[in-house]
Write a protein that holds these residues in place. Structure first.
Motif, PDB file in Angstrom:
ATOM      1  N   VAL A 110     -28.881 -14.666  -6.121  1.00 24.66           N
ATOM      2  CA  VAL A 110     -27.934 -13.752  -7.121  1.00 24.66           C
ATOM      3  C   VAL A 110     -28.484 -13.557  -8.497  1.00 24.66           C
ATOM      4  O   VAL A 110     -28.661 -14.471  -8.417  1.00 24.66           O
ATOM      5  CB  VAL A 110     -26.012 -14.684  -7.025  1.00 24.66           C
ATOM      6  N   GLY A 111     -29.203 -12.686  -9.013  1.00 27.13           N
ATOM      7  CA  GLY A 111     -30.380 -11.793  -9.930  1.00 27.13           C
ATOM      8  C   GLY A 111     -31.020 -12.285  -9.504  1.00 27.13           C
ATOM      9  O   GLY A 111     -31.772 -11.826 -10.203  1.00 27.13           O
ATOM     10  N   ASP A 112     -31.888 -12.391  -8.467  1.00 25.65           N
ATOM     11  CA  ASP A 112     -32.969 -11.500  -8.075  1.00 25.65           C
ATOM     12  C   ASP A 112     -33.408 -10.369  -8.604  1.00 25.65           C
ATOM     13  O   ASP A 112     -32.572  -9.353  -8.694  1.00 25.65           O
ATOM     14  CB  ASP A 112     -33.445 -11.386  -6.343  1.00 25.65           C
ATOM     15  N   GLU A 113     -34.141 -10.448  -8.345  1.00 26.21           N
ATOM     16  CA  GLU A 113     -34.515  -8.671  -9.759  1.00 26.21           C
ATOM     17  C   GLU A 113     -34.971  -7.295  -9.341  1.00 26.21           C
ATOM     18  O   GLU A 113     -35.112  -7.358  -7.851  1.00 26.21           O
ATOM     19  CB  GLU A 113     -36.043  -9.042 -10.930  1.00 26.21           C
ATOM     20  N   VAL A 114     -33.908  -6.418  -9.476  1.00 29.26           N
ATOM     21  CA  VAL A 114     -33.765  -5.574  -8.843  1.00 29.26           C
ATOM     22  C   VAL A 114     -35.194  -4.105  -9.791  1.00 29.26           C
ATOM     23  O   VAL A 114     -35.209  -2.865  -9.116  1.00 29.26           O
ATOM     24  CB  VAL A 114     -32.642  -4.512  -8.551  1.00 29.26           C
ATOM     25  N   ALA A 115     -34.300  -3.795 -11.358  1.00 34.76           N
ATOM     26  CA  ALA A 115     -34.531  -3.037 -11.481  1.00 34.76           C
ATOM     27  C   ALA A 115     -35.332  -2.983 -13.078  1.00 34.76           C
ATOM     28  O   ALA A 115     -34.559  -4.885 -13.620  1.00 34.76           O
ATOM     29  CB  ALA A 115     -33.719  -1.881 -11.786  1.00 34.76           C
ATOM     30  N   ALA A 116     -35.828  -2.645 -13.798  1.00 34.03           N
ATOM     31  CA  ALA A 116     -35.629  -2.977 -15.459  1.00 34.03           C
ATOM     32  C   ALA A 116     -35.723  -1.330 -16.033  1.00 34.03           C
ATOM     33  O   ALA A 116     -36.040  -0.544 -15.630  1.00 34.03           O
ATOM     34  CB  ALA A 116     -36.777  -3.930 -15.441  1.00 34.03           C
ATOM     35  N   VAL A 117     -35.473  -1.916 -17.657  1.00 32.68           N
ATOM     36  CA  VAL A 117     -35.431  -0.930 -18.566  1.00 32.68           C
ATOM     37  C   VAL A 117     -35.824  -0.991 -19.400  1.00 32.68           C
ATOM     38  O   VAL A 117     -36.019  -2.290 -20.188  1.00 32.68           O
ATOM     39  CB  VAL A 117     -33.895  -0.134 -18.266  1.00 32.68           C
ATOM     40  N   ALA A 118     -36.156   0.261 -20.333  1.00 40.46           N
ATOM     41  CA  ALA A 118     -36.865   0.018 -22.047  1.00 40.46           C
ATOM     42  C   ALA A 118     -36.168   0.930 -22.685  1.00 40.46           C
ATOM     43  O   ALA A 118     -35.570   2.036 -21.845  1.00 40.46           O
ATOM     44  CB  ALA A 118     -37.984  -0.220 -21.978  1.00 40.46           C
ATOM     45  N   ALA A 119     -35.109   0.373 -23.396  1.00 36.54           N
ATOM     46  CA  ALA A 119     -34.406   1.710 -24.512  1.00 36.54           C
ATOM     47  C   ALA A 119     -34.430   1.376 -26.452  1.00 36.54           C
ATOM     48  O   ALA A 119     -35.163   0.025 -26.114  1.00 36.54           O
ATOM     49  CB  ALA A 119     -32.677   1.429 -24.016  1.00 36.54           C
ATOM     50  N   ILE A 120     -34.210   2.075 -26.772  1.00 35.13           N
ATOM     51  CA  ILE A 120     -34.403   1.985 -28.655  1.00 35.13           C
ATOM     52  C   ILE A 120     -33.828   0.658 -28.777  1.00 35.13           C
ATOM     53  O   ILE A 120     -33.775  -0.292 -29.849  1.00 35.13           O
ATOM     54  CB  ILE A 120     -33.539   2.783 -29.335  1.00 35.13           C
ATOM     55  N   ASP A 121     -32.946  -0.269 -28.544  1.00 36.38           N
ATOM     56  CA  ASP A 121     -32.086  -1.432 -28.674  1.00 36.38           C
ATOM     57  C   ASP A 121     -31.502  -1.691 -27.383  1.00 36.38           C
ATOM     58  O   ASP A 121     -31.443  -0.995 -26.128  1.00 36.38           O
ATOM     59  CB  ASP A 121     -31.170  -0.218 -29.606  1.00 36.38           C
ATOM     60  N   GLU A 122     -31.028  -2.889 -27.716  1.00 33.73           N
ATOM     61  CA  GLU A 122     -30.759  -3.493 -27.143  1.00 33.73           C
ATOM     62  C   GLU A 122     -29.076  -3.292 -26.107  1.00 33.73           C
ATOM     63  O   GLU A 122     -29.378  -3.646 -25.053  1.00 33.73           O
ATOM     64  CB  GLU A 122     -30.270  -5.600 -27.180  1.00 33.73           C
ATOM     65  N   LYS A 123     -28.608  -3.020 -26.965  1.00 38.00           N
ATOM     66  CA  LYS A 123     -26.803  -2.502 -26.807  1.00 38.00           C
ATOM     67  C   LYS A 123     -27.224  -0.751 -25.427  1.00 38.00           C
ATOM     68  O   LYS A 123     -26.103  -1.227 -24.469  1.00 38.00           O
ATOM     69  CB  LYS A 123     -25.874  -1.209 -27.908  1.00 38.00           C
ATOM     70  N   THR A 124     -28.573  -0.315 -25.929  1.00 38.99           N
ATOM     71  CA  THR A 124     -28.498   0.798 -24.786  1.00 38.99           C
ATOM     72  C   THR A 124     -28.700   0.339 -24.021  1.00 38.99           C
ATOM     73  O   THR A 124     -28.685   1.044 -22.141  1.00 38.99           O
ATOM     74  CB  THR A 124     -29.315   2.086 -25.653  1.00 38.99           C
ATOM     75  N   ALA A 125     -30.111  -0.265 -23.967  1.00 40.58           N
ATOM     76  CA  ALA A 125     -31.237  -1.282 -22.651  1.00 40.58           C
ATOM     77  C   ALA A 125     -29.159  -1.769 -21.698  1.00 40.58           C
ATOM     78  O   ALA A 125     -29.726  -1.455 -20.285  1.00 40.58           O
ATOM     79  CB  ALA A 125     -32.073  -1.982 -22.913  1.00 40.58           C
ATOM     80  N   GLU A 126     -28.744  -2.036 -22.020  1.00 36.94           N
ATOM     81  CA  GLU A 126     -27.231  -2.328 -20.728  1.00 36.94           C
ATOM     82  C   GLU A 126     -26.683  -1.810 -20.449  1.00 36.94           C
ATOM     83  O   GLU A 126     -26.016  -1.543 -19.522  1.00 36.94           O
ATOM     84  CB  GLU A 126     -26.543  -3.871 -21.938  1.00 36.94           C
ATOM     85  N   LYS A 127     -26.609  -0.486 -21.686  1.00 28.18           N
ATOM     86  CA  LYS A 127     -25.591   0.379 -21.089  1.00 28.18           C
ATOM     87  C   LYS A 127     -26.360   1.325 -19.342  1.00 28.18           C
ATOM     88  O   LYS A 127     -26.177   1.377 -18.774  1.00 28.18           O
ATOM     89  CB  LYS A 127     -25.582   2.210 -21.941  1.00 28.18           C
ATOM     90  N   ALA A 128     -27.649   1.318 -19.823  1.00 28.72           N
ATOM     91  CA  ALA A 128     -28.838   2.035 -18.561  1.00 28.72           C
ATOM     92  C   ALA A 128     -28.467   1.268 -17.491  1.00 28.72           C
ATOM     93  O   ALA A 128     -28.309   1.639 -16.679  1.00 28.72           O
ATOM     94  CB  ALA A 128     -30.099   1.865 -19.153  1.00 28.72           C
ATOM     95  N   ILE A 129     -28.514   0.268 -17.762  1.00 25.90           N
ATOM     96  CA  ILE A 129     -28.518  -0.900 -16.181  1.00 25.90           C
ATOM     97  C   ILE A 129     -27.547  -0.885 -15.661  1.00 25.90           C
ATOM     98  O   ILE A 129     -27.629  -0.815 -14.256  1.00 25.90           O
ATOM     99  CB  ILE A 129     -28.943  -2.763 -16.430  1.00 25.90           C
ATOM    100  N   ALA A 130     -26.354  -0.787 -16.914  1.00 27.31           N
ATOM    101  CA  ALA A 130     -24.965  -0.701 -15.419  1.00 27.31           C
ATOM    102  C   ALA A 130     -24.797   0.520 -14.994  1.00 27.31           C
ATOM    103  O   ALA A 130     -23.685   0.854 -13.706  1.00 27.31           O
ATOM    104  CB  ALA A 130     -23.914  -1.276 -16.368  1.00 27.31           C
ATOM    105  N   LEU A 131     -25.967   1.802 -15.027  1.00 25.09           N
ATOM    106  CA  LEU A 131     -25.721   2.594 -13.976  1.00 25.09           C
ATOM    107  C   LEU A 131     -26.627   3.237 -13.470  1.00 25.09           C
ATOM    108  O   LEU A 131     -26.561   3.828 -13.600  1.00 25.09           O
ATOM    109  CB  LEU A 131     -25.998   4.325 -15.811  1.00 25.09           C
ATOM    110  N   ILE A 132     -27.551   1.986 -13.206  1.00 22.63           N
ATOM    111  CA  ILE A 132     -28.436   2.008 -12.281  1.00 22.63           C
ATOM    112  C   ILE A 132     -27.544   1.722 -10.601  1.00 22.63           C
ATOM    113  O   ILE A 132     -26.920   1.094 -10.673  1.00 22.63           O
ATOM    114  CB  ILE A 132     -29.272   1.210 -11.946  1.00 22.63           C
ATOM    115  N   GLU A 133     -27.374   2.824 -10.458  1.00 22.08           N
ATOM    116  CA  GLU A 133     -26.849   2.689  -8.655  1.00 22.08           C
ATOM    117  C   GLU A 133     -27.555   2.104  -7.084  1.00 22.08           C
ATOM    118  O   GLU A 133     -28.372   2.135  -7.112  1.00 22.08           O
ATOM    119  CB  GLU A 133     -26.309   3.707  -8.129  1.00 22.08           C
ATOM    120  N   VAL A 134     -26.897   0.488  -7.327  1.00 21.44           N
ATOM    121  CA  VAL A 134     -28.144  -0.090  -5.843  1.00 21.44           C
ATOM    122  C   VAL A 134     -27.437   0.171  -4.830  1.00 21.44           C
ATOM    123  O   VAL A 134     -25.906  -0.377  -4.817  1.00 21.44           O
ATOM    124  CB  VAL A 134     -28.491  -0.897  -6.365  1.00 21.44           C
ATOM    125  N   GLU A 135     -27.855   0.268  -3.524  1.00 20.24           N
ATOM    126  CA  GLU A 135     -26.709   0.655  -1.989  1.00 20.24           C
ATOM    127  C   GLU A 135     -27.630  -0.762  -1.480  1.00 20.24           C
ATOM    128  O   GLU A 135     -28.882  -0.483  -1.103  1.00 20.24           O
ATOM    129  CB  GLU A 135     -27.276   1.753  -1.580  1.00 20.24           C
TER     130      GLU A 135
END
Length: 580
Positions: A110-135
């Motif tokens: 649990v927590g093994d790294e799957v993807a990473a994002v870069a965004a203009i601020d931390e809040k946007t980066a958190e939103k982007a992480i939540a939008l990544i769909e992993v099957e």
């Protein structure tokens, strides 16, 4: 009366001017006033922020990763997955590189790294992480190191058969035969639980690239050089193209003794976006990243003679290593090999198994595998003392290690004041009046520990040169990889000296200790020295803060550098006198 009879202290007769003297820490003022700058405090121009998506499953196959929604979110500048990063694996020990920067096809905790994002601020980066769909296709998980040995247990890595990451087998003497002749033998099982360092400052990294292709990495680490080396390995760029800057570190304790996915992802995202990228783990991220102390299941057997002197010792230990190797190879060796350092043990056997399980990887935490076996050993020794009616301190005196001794497993014990320590403890604790004589609910006990000062080798193999220092002898291989280097620069007016060394100050006081030692060699007050240990471009190579090595190895380097300055000046002045 005794204290009154002592003559007043005369500072002029003190043996040392700087060492063995109470001295303010050189970083104290910055830390108590809040001026100290940690990695997360740094704000570079045009800097953006990154976050990493971790697996919700302990063991699963990654079937599909859809980043389209994350990329479409306003303010998101880059998204990467395992398909976008190098296939080069990394880790700590070259023989056990087994981690990908981001999961390629399987997640193992649990927590093994799957993807990473870069965004203009931390809040946007958190939103982007939540939008990544992993099957995911969830797989059976193994959470117990002994169960991981079973033939039908889930296999975490193809390369580690039966999930055995490391097997250490040591046998010195004739253990089984000696047990048959012992006056008393006792066998017990112990468990040392997993714990986590939880430093006040979480892992943090900032990566930026200079126009000439140099990576500049600010990172909260206790091993700057190993981070530099690993970044070169993963990114396939020369070591000289990587500059590691270690700002003030808010605690390490072994958990910051390796390169993190955060260091690498920040560098990759910075390369893609052309902007500095800062990544900071949350407290939850820290626990999911792991690298705490291994849980150990220990079976110990000890045999003694009528006086309680140890004749033979047998140990079998199963270490719960988690999903990846980390420092586990060394931990498995330390767990057994350090046992004979405190007591004379003529016959000794150790079988250690570091097992892979679907948990965050364990690593090098405070004593690196030794505290739990030492605690268990001390408990067993006290149990035997009770069985034989021997005082617990007395049985330790009878077995205590002595100086200038080679242990049964070839560890060279030079200095040793164990007996003197036991005597001092017994006297100052009023042991004889308390042991076994206190009222119900109160008690006094004794437990002892010891560790090495520094690892004997670099984690990776250094350069080797052929040497024939003695005439008429064949060429011999000689390692030239240094444990520590130091440079001392004296200012033009001679009023100050700057000490440069890559040793990592992580709160343990190494900057202060090294300044004291160097000042002593130079023959000047420590107040006239400055320390630069934070930048690999300025500070020469040191292997980092772990295994209680800095005072011993870094200390020798800075002391020799100071002596070299003094001797150079003596030669210069001497030549000038002769010429006149």
């Amino acid at each position: 009366k005794d204290s009154a009879a002592k003559p007043p202290f005369d500072p002029s007769k003190r043996k040392y001017q700087n060492v063995s003297v109470s001295s303010p820490r050189i970083d104290a003022a910055d830390k108590v006033t809040g001026r100290a700058i940690y990695t997360a405090d740094i704000k570079l121009p045009n800097m953006i922020h990154g976050r990493i998506l971790g697996s919700p499953y302990a063991h699963a196959r990654v079937k599909r990763v859809d980043t389209s929604k994350a990329k479409a979110l306003p303010g998101v500048l880059a998204v990467i997955t395992g398909a976008d990063v190098t296939d080069t694996m990394y880790g700590v020990s070259p023989a056990r590189y087994d981690e990908y920067v981001l999961a390629k096809d399987t997640v193992r905790h649990v927590g093994d790294e799957v993807a990473a994002v870069a965004a203009i601020d931390e809040k946007t980066a958190e939103k982007a992480i939540a939008l990544i769909e992993v099957e995911y296709e969830e797989l059976p998980a193994v959470l117990d190191p002994v169960a991981a040995l079973a033939d039908d247990a889930p296999q975490l890595h193809e390369r580690y058969k039966r999930n055995i990451n490391t097997h250490v087998e040591q046998n010195f003497g004739d253990v089984d035969r000696v047990f048959e002749t012992c006056h008393h033998v006792r066998e017990e099982s112990f468990t040392g639980n997993h714990i986590y360092q939880c430093p006040m400052e979480p892992h943090a990294a900032i990566a930026t690239w200079e126009h000439d292709g140099t990576l500049v990495l600010y990172t909260s680490t206790q091993v700057p050089h190993y981070v530099q080396y690993m970044m070169a390995h993963v990114l396939h760029i020369p070591l000289g193209r990587i500059r590691v800057i270690r700002p003030v570190v808010g605690g390490g304790f072994g958990g910051k003794a390796e390169t993190t996915a955060q260091d690498i992802c920040a560098s990759l995202l910075s390369k893609m976006t052309g902007r500095p990228v800062q990544m900071v783990y949350s407290r939850e991220d820290m626990f999911r990243h792991g690298r705490g102390r291994h849980k150990q299941h220990m079976k110990f057997k000890m045999g003694v003679d009528r006086e309680g002197r140890i004749q033979a010792f047998d140990s079998e230990i199963y270490l719960d290593g988690g999903a990846y190797s980390s420092f586990g190879v060394a931990t498995a060796y330390y767990a057994g090999s350090m046992i004979p350092t405190l007591y004379h043990i003529p016959n000794y056997r150790y079988n250690g198994y570091r097992m892979m399980t679907n948990k965050p990887a364990c690593g090098a935490m405070r004593g690196h595998g030794v505290p739990q076996p030492r605690f268990a050993f001390e408990c067993l020794l006290s149990m035997i003392a009770d069985d034989l009616g021997i005082d617990p301190i007395e049985i330790r005196r009878r077995n205590a290690m002595s100086r200038n001794t080679m242990t049964v497993n070839d560890l060279d014990v030079g200095s040793c004041e164990f007996l003197a320590t036991l005597d001092a403890v017994a006297q100052k604790s009023n042991w004889s009046d308390k042991c076994g004589k206190l009222p119900p609910g109160k008690g006094i006990g004794v437990g002892c520990g010891g560790f090495v000062s520094g690892a004997g080798y670099c984690i990776y193999r250094g350069q080797v040169q052929l040497s024939h220092e003695k005439p008429r002898e064949p060429f011999q291989k000689k390692s030239i990889f240094p444990h520590a280097n130091a440079v001392v620069k004296v200012t033009e007016d001679g009023m100050a000296a700057v000490l440069m060394i890559g040793a990592a100050e992580i709160g343990q006081g190494s900057d202060t200790v090294l300044v004291q030692m160097c000042a002593e060699s130079l023959g000047i007050p420590a107040s006239r020295m400055r320390m630069r240990s934070e930048d690999s471009d300025i500070s020469p190579l040191d292997l980092g803060s772990y295994s209680s090595r800095v005072t011993l190895m870094g200390g020798h380097a800075v002391s020799r550098a100071g002596v070299a300055i003094v001797r150079s000046e003596e030669r210069r002045v001497g030549k000038g006198c002769r010429s006149r």
